[in-house]
Write a protein that holds these residues in place. Structure first.
Motif, PDB file in Angstrom:
ATOM      1  N   SER A  23       0.861  -1.421  -0.073  1.00 38.35           N
ATOM      2  CA  SER A  23      -0.055   0.061  -0.170  1.00 38.35           C
ATOM      3  C   SER A  23       1.097   1.263   0.016  1.00 38.35           C
ATOM      4  N   ASN A  24       1.823   1.237   0.729  1.00 36.35           N
ATOM      5  CA  ASN A  24       2.617   2.535   0.834  1.00 36.35           C
ATOM      6  C   ASN A  24       3.712   2.703  -0.401  1.00 36.35           C
ATOM      7  N   ALA A  25       3.967   1.341  -0.887  1.00 37.21           N
ATOM      8  CA  ALA A  25       4.625   1.647  -2.366  1.00 37.21           C
ATOM      9  C   ALA A  25       3.812   2.317  -3.487  1.00 37.21           C
ATOM     10  N   LEU A  26       2.291   1.977  -3.257  1.00 36.77           N
ATOM     11  CA  LEU A  26       1.668   2.597  -4.319  1.00 36.77           C
ATOM     12  C   LEU A  26       1.338   3.959  -4.088  1.00 36.77           C
ATOM     13  N   LEU A  27       1.457   4.361  -2.644  1.00 32.75           N
ATOM     14  CA  LEU A  27       1.004   5.914  -2.524  1.00 32.75           C
ATOM     15  C   LEU A  27       2.392   6.503  -2.685  1.00 32.75           C
ATOM     16  N   VAL A  28       3.714   5.958  -2.688  1.00 32.74           N
ATOM     17  CA  VAL A  28       4.698   6.690  -3.226  1.00 32.74           C
ATOM     18  C   VAL A  28       4.693   6.728  -4.744  1.00 32.74           C
ATOM     19  N   THR A  29       4.157   5.858  -5.291  1.00 35.93           N
ATOM     20  CA  THR A  29       4.065   5.894  -6.896  1.00 35.93           C
ATOM     21  C   THR A  29       3.186   7.098  -7.166  1.00 35.93           C
ATOM     22  N   PHE A  30       2.140   7.173  -6.577  1.00 34.15           N
ATOM     23  CA  PHE A  30       1.248   8.435  -6.796  1.00 34.15           C
ATOM     24  C   PHE A  30       1.833   9.633  -6.838  1.00 34.15           C
ATOM     25  N   ALA A  31       2.512   9.652  -5.452  1.00 34.88           N
ATOM     26  CA  ALA A  31       3.242  10.873  -5.321  1.00 34.88           C
ATOM     27  C   ALA A  31       4.291  11.417  -6.415  1.00 34.88           C
ATOM     28  N   TRP A  32       5.024  10.344  -6.809  1.00 39.83           N
ATOM     29  CA  TRP A  32       6.080  10.581  -7.684  1.00 39.83           C
ATOM     30  C   TRP A  32       5.564  10.836  -9.173  1.00 39.83           C
ATOM     31  N   LEU A  33       4.251  10.193  -9.407  1.00 41.15           N
ATOM     32  CA  LEU A  33       3.582  10.492 -10.770  1.00 41.15           C
ATOM     33  C   LEU A  33       3.196  12.007 -10.684  1.00 41.15           C
ATOM     34  N   ASN A  34       2.911  12.611  -9.397  1.00 36.75           N
ATOM     35  CA  ASN A  34       2.243  13.919  -9.325  1.00 36.75           C
ATOM     36  C   ASN A  34       3.339  14.861  -9.027  1.00 36.75           C
ATOM     37  N   ARG A  35       4.651  14.651  -8.744  1.00 40.83           N
ATOM     38  CA  ARG A  35       5.475  15.413  -7.963  1.00 40.83           C
ATOM     39  C   ARG A  35       5.792  16.660  -8.515  1.00 40.83           C
ATOM     40  N   LYS A  36       5.303  17.143  -9.797  1.00 39.37           N
ATOM     41  CA  LYS A  36       5.349  18.350 -10.203  1.00 39.37           C
ATOM     42  C   LYS A  36       4.369  19.513  -9.752  1.00 39.37           C
ATOM     43  N   GLN A  37       3.345  18.956  -9.001  1.00 34.90           N
ATOM     44  CA  GLN A  37       2.232  19.506  -8.490  1.00 34.90           C
ATOM     45  C   GLN A  37       2.723  20.323  -7.232  1.00 34.90           C
ATOM     46  N   SER A  38       2.286  21.479  -6.979  1.00 32.74           N
ATOM     47  CA  SER A  38       2.785  22.224  -5.728  1.00 32.74           C
ATOM     48  C   SER A  38       2.616  21.491  -4.431  1.00 32.74           C
ATOM     49  N   GLY A  39       3.604  21.202  -3.694  1.00 27.90           N
ATOM     50  CA  GLY A  39       3.106  20.208  -2.395  1.00 27.90           C
ATOM     51  C   GLY A  39       3.513  18.870  -2.477  1.00 27.90           C
ATOM     52  N   LEU A  40       3.378  18.409  -3.616  1.00 35.30           N
ATOM     53  CA  LEU A  40       3.430  16.781  -3.846  1.00 35.30           C
ATOM     54  C   LEU A  40       5.144  16.407  -3.766  1.00 35.30           C
ATOM     55  N   SER A  41       5.605  17.275  -3.886  1.00 30.74           N
ATOM     56  CA  SER A  41       7.147  17.037  -3.896  1.00 30.74           C
ATOM     57  C   SER A  41       7.483  16.749  -2.289  1.00 30.74           C
ATOM     58  N   LEU A  42       7.089  17.338  -1.572  1.00 28.21           N
ATOM     59  CA  LEU A  42       7.098  17.321   0.107  1.00 28.21           C
ATOM     60  C   LEU A  42       6.496  16.156   0.623  1.00 28.21           C
ATOM     61  N   MET A  43       5.221  15.750  -0.193  1.00 28.40           N
ATOM     62  CA  MET A  43       4.245  14.550   0.177  1.00 28.40           C
ATOM     63  C   MET A  43       5.321  13.234  -0.361  1.00 28.40           C
ATOM     64  N   LEU A  44       5.880  13.376  -1.345  1.00 34.04           N
ATOM     65  CA  LEU A  44       6.603  12.382  -1.913  1.00 34.04           C
ATOM     66  C   LEU A  44       7.721  11.931  -0.819  1.00 34.04           C
ATOM     67  N   VAL A  45       8.288  13.093  -0.407  1.00 33.30           N
ATOM     68  CA  VAL A  45       9.411  12.665   0.605  1.00 33.30           C
ATOM     69  C   VAL A  45       9.088  11.985   1.851  1.00 33.30           C
ATOM     70  N   GLY A  46       7.868  12.583   2.429  1.00 34.54           N
ATOM     71  CA  GLY A  46       7.318  12.106   3.460  1.00 34.54           C
ATOM     72  C   GLY A  46       6.677  10.773   3.331  1.00 34.54           C
ATOM     73  N   ALA A  47       6.013  10.384   2.313  1.00 35.82           N
ATOM     74  CA  ALA A  47       5.528   8.839   1.998  1.00 35.82           C
ATOM     75  C   ALA A  47       6.841   8.049   1.719  1.00 35.82           C
ATOM     76  N   ALA A  48       7.879   8.474   1.146  1.00 33.03           N
ATOM     77  CA  ALA A  48       9.177   7.564   1.001  1.00 33.03           C
ATOM     78  C   ALA A  48       9.696   7.256   2.058  1.00 33.03           C
ATOM     79  N   LEU A  49       9.904   8.300   3.196  1.00 37.93           N
ATOM     80  CA  LEU A  49      10.428   8.360   4.333  1.00 37.93           C
ATOM     81  C   LEU A  49       9.685   7.015   5.241  1.00 37.93           C
ATOM     82  N   ASN A  50       8.168   7.178   5.339  1.00 40.71           N
ATOM     83  CA  ASN A  50       7.531   6.250   6.096  1.00 40.71           C
ATOM     84  C   ASN A  50       7.830   4.937   5.557  1.00 40.71           C
ATOM     85  N   PHE A  51       7.751   4.853   4.059  1.00 42.43           N
ATOM     86  CA  PHE A  51       7.885   3.386   3.239  1.00 42.43           C
ATOM     87  C   PHE A  51       8.994   3.004   3.757  1.00 42.43           C
ATOM     88  N   THR A  52      10.221   3.688   3.612  1.00 46.55           N
ATOM     89  CA  THR A  52      11.381   3.019   4.080  1.00 46.55           C
ATOM     90  C   THR A  52      11.527   2.356   5.288  1.00 46.55           C
TER      91      THR A  52
END
Lengths: 47, 190
Positions: free
Chosen positions: B68-97
């Motif tokens: 589930s976390n891997a899919l959420l990281v994927t979603f954030a990666w696909l939308n990383r150019k959207q304002s705020g999503l790059s921060l959410m990508l970092v957060g999701a990736a840290l929790n996933f790790t």
């Protein structure tokens, strides 16, 4: 009765596509942070 | 709860900012939203439905949380150019790790957990077992990526106590930014 019906009709007509889009977005991102986040308040311990 | 409050804060800020600039609030546009539902709905079922939770082993729960976390990281990666999503990508990736490295659960130390539940309850929970919804009670020396675990706490005087991770901080900042400034663009270098 008719007055109430008209008021409801006016209120509903103000809900446009953007409101639905925003509601859906809030719902989706709430699910995202619930899913990706992991804060814990010990809420269900012993319940 | 604390993460949802970031949305509840960010949205009014965005609405007020739009009104101040005399324009309509334009919600952010995101792609592949279906990924969120695919990722989170099974997670909600195994965590919040008592019958499903009882019937799912901890091992299976850990695997499902990881996927589930891997899919959420994927979603954030696909939308990383959207304002705020790059921060959410970092957060999701840290929790996933940190979760993937600790059997699929978020580690929390007995010291941190002691601020959330009474000692009388905590002493009955063995280390290495689940604590709360997504957490696992682990001694810091037995935790991989301990610095990414649920190790932060609000001030003692705050009536609502909760433990949170560095990833949660990035997620909260990102989702706040996304709603408050949905079309913020970084200045491009000349």
């Amino acid at each position: 009765m008719n007055k109430h019906f008209n008021q409801i009709q006016v209120a509903v007509s103000k809900i446009n596509r953007q409101h639905i889009q925003l509601f859906f977005l809030v719902l989706s991102l709430s699910l995202f942070v619930l899913g990706a986040g992991a804060p814990d308040d010990g809420g269900n311990i012993g319940r | 709860m604390i993460l949802l409050s970031a949305i509840l804060l960010g949205l009014p800020v965005g609405l007020v900012a739009a009104r101040a600039q005399q324009r309509a609030y334009q919600p952010p546009t995101l792609a592949h939203i279906w990924l969120i539902f695919v990722a989170v709905l099974p997670q909600l079922a195994i965590l919040y439905l008592p019958e499903v939770r009882r019937q799912t082993s901890d091992e299976m729960t850990g695997i499902l949380l990881t996927v589930s976390n891997a899919l959420l990281v994927t979603f954030a990666w696909l939308n990383r150019k959207q304002s705020g999503l790059s921060l959410m990508l970092v957060g999701a990736a840290l929790n996933f790790t940190v979760m993937a490295a600790n059997r699929g659960f978020m580690p929390i130390s007995p010291q941190t957990a002691g601020r959330l539940v009474p000692q009388s309850i905590l002493q009955d929970i063995a280390t290495g077992t689940r604590f709360g919804l997504k957490d696992i009670l682990l001694q810091p020396e037995h935790t991989r990526f301990e610095w990414l675990a649920d190790r932060f706490l609000p001030p003692v005087w705050l009536p609502y106590q909760f433990a949170f991770s560095l990833g949660d901080v990035f997620l909260a900042l990102g989702v706040f930014w996304l709603f408050a400034f949905p079309h913020f663009e970084r200045r491009k270098p000349l």
